[in-house]
Every structure is written in structure tokens, then in C-alpha cells.
Design a protein around this motif. Sequence first.
Motif, PDB file in Angstrom:
ATOM      1  N   UNK A 183      42.989  51.421  32.027  1.00  0.00           N
ATOM      2  CA  UNK A 183      43.720  50.852  30.912  1.00  0.00           C
ATOM      3  C   UNK A 183      43.787  49.325  31.039  1.00  0.00           C
ATOM      4  N   UNK A 184      43.955  48.676  29.903  1.00  0.00           N
ATOM      5  CA  UNK A 184      43.961  47.216  29.807  1.00  0.00           C
ATOM      6  C   UNK A 184      44.918  46.574  30.813  1.00  0.00           C
ATOM      7  N   UNK A 185      46.125  47.103  30.908  1.00  0.00           N
ATOM      8  CA  UNK A 185      47.132  46.504  31.788  1.00  0.00           C
ATOM      9  C   UNK A 185      46.863  46.766  33.264  1.00  0.00           C
ATOM     10  N   UNK A 186      45.946  47.669  33.589  1.00  0.00           N
ATOM     11  CA  UNK A 186      45.639  47.989  34.980  1.00  0.00           C
ATOM     12  C   UNK A 186      44.638  47.027  35.604  1.00  0.00           C
ATOM     13  N   UNK A 187      44.018  46.185  34.774  1.00  0.00           N
ATOM     14  CA  UNK A 187      42.952  45.319  35.279  1.00  0.00           C
ATOM     15  C   UNK A 187      43.244  43.865  34.883  1.00  0.00           C
ATOM     16  N   UNK A 188      44.252  43.249  35.511  1.00  0.00           N
ATOM     17  CA  UNK A 188      44.621  41.889  35.139  1.00  0.00           C
ATOM     18  C   UNK A 188      43.495  40.872  35.305  1.00  0.00           C
ATOM     19  N   UNK A 189      42.566  41.110  36.238  1.00  0.00           N
ATOM     20  CA  UNK A 189      41.503  40.119  36.424  1.00  0.00           C
ATOM     21  C   UNK A 189      40.541  40.074  35.237  1.00  0.00           C
ATOM     22  N   UNK A 190      40.670  41.018  34.295  1.00  0.00           N
ATOM     23  CA  UNK A 190      39.842  40.974  33.081  1.00  0.00           C
ATOM     24  C   UNK A 190      40.523  40.226  31.939  1.00  0.00           C
ATOM     25  N   UNK A 191      41.802  39.904  32.102  1.00  0.00           N
ATOM     26  CA  UNK A 191      42.487  39.172  31.044  1.00  0.00           C
ATOM     27  C   UNK A 191      41.778  37.843  30.837  1.00  0.00           C
ATOM     28  N   UNK A 192      41.445  37.556  29.622  1.00  0.00           N
ATOM     29  CA  UNK A 192      40.725  36.326  29.292  1.00  0.00           C
ATOM     30  C   UNK A 192      39.217  36.519  29.274  1.00  0.00           C
ATOM     31  N   UNK A 193      38.718  37.623  29.813  1.00  0.00           N
ATOM     32  CA  UNK A 193      37.271  37.908  29.776  1.00  0.00           C
ATOM     33  C   UNK A 193      36.847  38.389  28.399  1.00  0.00           C
ATOM     34  N   UNK A 194      37.773  39.063  27.704  1.00  0.00           N
ATOM     35  CA  UNK A 194      37.507  39.548  26.358  1.00  0.00           C
ATOM     36  C   UNK A 194      38.162  38.607  25.359  1.00  0.00           C
ATOM     37  N   UNK A 195      37.445  38.247  24.326  1.00  0.00           N
ATOM     38  CA  UNK A 195      38.023  37.395  23.295  1.00  0.00           C
ATOM     39  C   UNK A 195      38.813  38.271  22.331  1.00  0.00           C
ATOM     40  N   UNK A 196      40.103  38.358  22.564  1.00  0.00           N
ATOM     41  CA  UNK A 196      40.978  39.155  21.715  1.00  0.00           C
ATOM     42  C   UNK A 196      41.706  38.300  20.684  1.00  0.00           C
TER      43      UNK A 196
END
Length: 199
Positions: free
Chosen positions: A28-41
Motif C-alpha cells: 500500500x501507498x503508506x507502507x512505502x515512504x521512500x516512494x513518496x515523490x517518485x510518482x507525480x500525483x
Amino acid sequence: MPLQKGYLADHPSAVAALAQLRRGAGKEFQQVPDLWGRLDLSPLHHQSAETAPLRERELTWAEDAVHVAVTLWALHQQSRSSAMHRPHTKELPTGLGAAVRQLVPDDERGEPVRKRFVRVGTAATLRELADRLRGLVVLLRGEDIAVDYALLAGQLYAWQQPGGRDAVRRAWGRSFQAYRPRSAADNDNNDNSLDKDAS
């Protein structure tokens, strides 16, 4: 999809981003903080003048849907020299059901894949759905069968909404049932009709 183009062109930043995104597949999105900012949301947060901004619940659904779809694509694209995200068309169906149907031979050997697909349809939570989709994506990657991940993201968004699961399951089932491989005769007929139109 710019990231796919960069990966296929072997740009180091795109290759690194893909490797990082793969680690989020099935999570889930919240389980992988190191991906925050990798996806242009940012498009989810900045609506146009014609559309109302997403409410908090809708925003969460959208973030989760994009996260699941993009991380699954990253897993699918790994070590592949052709695009594993391909827009769905009537001529080349790449919806989830049609893609999975390509894995299933017309005899009983296809039953294990069909059962996996059925399990995807019975997932009770998004986490469970993402995990089961991950297993299918590994099979699709092995056969170089592309999926329309933008369509999948939209379906994952709808799946989370009240009443959305049944509509998405119906779409996946219909896509699976309707898919038919193009035969040599179909290709010949299309080539002949193109020749006639050109004259």
C-alpha cells in the motif's frame, strides 16, 4: 508514459526509478515512504476549472490506485525491451482480462491461470487485490504480454468506491471472455481491406 520512454531509452534516472518503484509492488501507498515523490500525483491535487477538487476519501482512492498500477507496471517492465504499458484498443485489447486470457491455452492446461484470475476477482481488500495482481503480472511479464496500466488505475479507483467492485469485476470478466486471438485470416482480411481503401 514518460518513465516508460526513459526506461526503454536506458536513461539511468528512469532505470533507477523503475527499480525503486518495483519495491512497492503489492504494498500500500503508506507502507512505502521512500516512494513518496517518485510518482507525480500533483494532478490529483490540482483540479481544472471544470472539475471539482477530490474530497479526502476520493483522493486516498486515487493515490492508492495510481500507486498500485504504477508499481505493478514497474514490476512488469523489469528487464523488458518492449513497452509493457500499452493503451487498450479494440484491435489490440490490453485490458487486464484480455491480457490474462492470452496466457490461457484452450485446453485444461490453462486452468491454473484462470483460477488465479478468479482469485483476483474475489479479493476483499485493496492490499489483497494488489498482492494477487502482482502474481498475475509476473506471469504476464514472462510472456511479454502488455497491459493498459492507465485503464487498470482507473479500474482500481472505481473498485474502491461503493458498488465499484462489481462493475470492475464485470469489466475484467467481459474482457477475459471477449478476447480472441487474431487469426491469420483476420490479418489477411485487414491487409486486403487496407489495400482496397488505398486504391
